[in-house]
Design a protein around this motif. Structure first.
Motif, mmCIF file in Angstrom:
data_model
loop_
_atom_site.group_PDB
_atom_site.id
_atom_site.type_symbol
_atom_site.label_atom_id
_atom_site.label_comp_id
_atom_site.label_asym_id
_atom_site.label_seq_id
_atom_site.Cartn_x
_atom_site.Cartn_y
_atom_site.Cartn_z
ATOM 1 N N SER A 196 0.845 -1.186 0.000
ATOM 2 C CA SER A 196 0.000 0.000 0.000
ATOM 3 C C SER A 196 0.886 1.244 0.000
ATOM 4 N N ARG A 197 0.273 2.403 0.094
ATOM 5 C CA ARG A 197 1.001 3.667 0.012
ATOM 6 C C ARG A 197 2.079 3.755 1.100
ATOM 7 N N GLY A 198 3.296 4.138 0.674
ATOM 8 C CA GLY A 198 4.411 4.274 1.598
ATOM 9 C C GLY A 198 5.271 3.030 1.717
ATOM 10 N N ASP A 199 4.790 1.905 1.212
ATOM 11 C CA ASP A 199 5.565 0.664 1.290
ATOM 12 C C ASP A 199 6.696 0.670 0.258
ATOM 13 N N VAL A 200 7.715 -0.136 0.541
ATOM 14 C CA VAL A 200 8.881 -0.262 -0.329
ATOM 15 C C VAL A 200 8.818 -1.591 -1.079
ATOM 16 N N ALA A 201 9.209 -1.555 -2.356
ATOM 17 C CA ALA A 201 9.260 -2.772 -3.157
ATOM 18 C C ALA A 201 10.538 -2.765 -3.985
ATOM 19 N N GLY A 239 -1.674 2.194 -9.349
ATOM 20 C CA GLY A 239 -1.222 3.346 -8.570
ATOM 21 C C GLY A 239 0.079 3.889 -9.149
ATOM 22 N N THR A 240 0.843 4.591 -8.313
ATOM 23 C CA THR A 240 2.101 5.180 -8.760
ATOM 24 C C THR A 240 3.211 4.858 -7.764
ATOM 25 N N ALA A 241 4.434 4.992 -8.246
ATOM 26 C CA ALA A 241 5.600 4.724 -7.394
ATOM 27 C C ALA A 241 6.750 5.630 -7.798
ATOM 28 N N GLU A 242 7.666 5.854 -6.862
ATOM 29 C CA GLU A 242 8.856 6.653 -7.117
ATOM 30 C C GLU A 242 10.094 5.762 -7.064
ATOM 31 N N HIS A 243 10.957 5.930 -8.053
ATOM 32 C CA HIS A 243 12.220 5.190 -8.093
ATOM 33 C C HIS A 243 13.177 5.855 -7.114
ATOM 34 N N THR A 244 13.482 5.180 -6.031
ATOM 35 C CA THR A 244 14.265 5.812 -4.961
ATOM 36 C C THR A 244 15.711 5.330 -4.868
ATOM 37 N N SER A 268 1.080 6.353 -4.451
ATOM 38 C CA SER A 268 -0.386 6.415 -4.440
ATOM 39 C C SER A 268 -0.904 5.061 -4.856
ATOM 40 N N ILE A 269 -2.147 4.795 -4.499
ATOM 41 C CA ILE A 269 -2.650 3.458 -4.750
ATOM 42 C C ILE A 269 -4.125 3.511 -5.102
ATOM 43 N N ARG A 270 -4.500 2.770 -6.133
ATOM 44 C CA ARG A 270 -5.902 2.595 -6.504
ATOM 45 C C ARG A 270 -6.359 1.182 -6.140
ATOM 46 N N GLN A 271 -5.433 0.240 -6.316
ATOM 47 C CA GLN A 271 -5.639 -1.137 -5.876
ATOM 48 C C GLN A 271 -4.350 -1.612 -5.218
ATOM 49 N N GLU A 272 -4.433 -2.651 -4.424
ATOM 50 C CA GLU A 272 -3.244 -3.154 -3.766
ATOM 51 C C GLU A 272 -2.257 -3.701 -4.794
ATOM 52 N N VAL A 273 -0.972 -3.473 -4.522
ATOM 53 C CA VAL A 273 0.115 -3.837 -5.425
ATOM 54 C C VAL A 273 0.805 -5.084 -4.901
#
Length: 395
Positions: A196-201, A239-244, A268-273
């Motif tokens: 979800s939002r804020g999680d790292v992958a 959703g969206t993600a940032e390359h960190t 950001s998230i629209r559905q779970e990733v």
């Protein structure tokens, strides 16, 4: 993937000759710089010129067309057009008055008063300012004037953009299954299954193209309801993600290396990733004027799917169509929805023949995103729920 050209640049954009162009006149001389984004083409001015003297037959007006209307915050061009015309996309027919003063027919502002003038069986729209007692029935030529007032200076939109804005970057069709080769999530923080939002992958693949990415589920093929041809691949937006953090390599004691995947943070998230979901760069935001207009040639087709997981759709929902840029579909096209006629038995006839009832028109679509072979449309109005396979045509 291929999109059609923005409406403002289209050679066929009779749409931009809105009925509201007749209303603006010289007041637009003080309009903001955004006006420069909507130039008037030679074709548009020619169309305006052909109707400038004639106006619109009274028979083309809406039965309850008001004598005047004051533009309010929240109004849209579609709403105002529907007040005056039976067919809101026939805007050019009320445009063309005071052409020497008109600079841009695409910007209308709250506080402006629109006056419907009827003379000799024809109707025109003009901007009413300081009328000095003149009314809609007075045979007085009304000239737009520049004024200064404390009204909202933001021009009204063509239609309620909040209905389609979330889909401008979310509803995506790829011409091939190229998304299968896109960067993918291979692991999640602390072994989580769903993010979800804020999680790292952690991601494998080339993330050098951008810093901000959209997240998609595995794409599904969109099939033409009749031919079963693959029209494209629709990817479910997550959703969206940032390359960190960039990918790296770990050197092992034996001299070999081991890949260290890149790191992303879910923004950001629209559905779970989850693991296996794909990434694609976020494109520039589209700021296009969505002005409704009818296709300039016959067109027909079918609904391919309902966006999301629904089996049927109603007003303000999104549907995919089996026609795209290659078929002449343009952003802004208004299309008619048709309900297939039922098959019935004539019980009044001793032979009880089987009859096919005629198809009935029961709604309108508004095309807002166009790909090569597929388009997305908003259901503007509908009498009954629609489903994949339902037909559409020019209005």
């Amino acid at each position: 993937m291929t999109c059609c050209k923005p409406v403002a640049a289209s050679k066929r954009s009779h749409l931009m000759l809105s009925l509201l162009g007749a209303l603006i006149g010289s007041s637009l001389l003080s309009a903001p710089a955004a006006a420069a984004n909507f130039p008037i083409t030679t074709e548009q001015r020619d169309t305006a010129g052909r109707v400038a003297q004639a106006g619109v037959p009274l028979s083309e007006l809406s039965p309850n067309a008001p004598d005047s209307h004051t533009v309010k915050a929240g109004d849209t061009l579609w709403h105002i057009s529907s007040l005056f015309l039976k067919s809101p996309w026939r805007w050019p027919e009320l445009w063309g008055m005071n052409m020497e003063q008109i600079r841009n027919p695409h910007l209308i502002y709250p506080g402006q008063v629109l006056l419907l003038v009827k003379v000799d069986g024809r109707a025109r729209l003009q901007l009413a300012q300081n009328l000095g007692g003149a009314t809609a029935s007075s045979n007085v030529r009304l000239s737009p004037q520049i004024r200064s007032s404390a009204v909202d200076q933001s021009p009204i939109t063509s239609l309620p953009l909040h209905l389609i804005a979330p889909f401008l970057n979310e509803a995506v069709v790829f011409d091939s299954d190229a998304l299968n080769q896109a960067p993918r999530i291979v692991a999640a923080q602390e072994g989580r299954v769903l993010l979800s939002r804020g999680d790292v992958a952690y991601v494998r693949g080339d993330l050098s193209q951008a810093r901000e990415y959209r997240l998609f589920r595995q794409p599904k093929a969109l099939l033409d309801p009749s031919t079963r041809e693959i029209l494209g691949y629709e990817a479910g937006y997550l959703g969206t993600a940032e390359h960190t953090r960039a990918a790296d390599e770990q050197k092992l004691p034996d001299g070999k290396t081991r890949e260290v995947p890149a790191t992303i943070t879910i923004t950001s998230i629209r559905q779970e990733v989850g693991v296996g979901d794909r990434l694609a760069p976020i494109p520039p935001r589209e700021f296009t004027s969505y002005a409704p207009h009818s296709p300039d040639k016959p067109i027909s087709g079918q609904l391919v799917s309902i966006y999301g997981e629904a089996l049927t759709a109603g007003q303000n929902q999104i549907v995919a169509l089996n026609r795209g840029a290659r078929d002449g579909v343009e952003r802004g096209h208004v299309l008619a929805l048709w309900r297939a006629g039922r098959t019935v038995i004539d019980t009044t006839d001793a032979k009880r023949p089987e009859l096919k009832l005629p198809d009935e028109r029961h709604g309108l679509l508004f095309v807002f995103r166009v790909f090569e072979r597929v388009s997305y449309a908003l259901i503007l109005s509908v009498q009954e729920p629609v489903k994949p396979g339902d037909a559409f045509s020019q209005p």
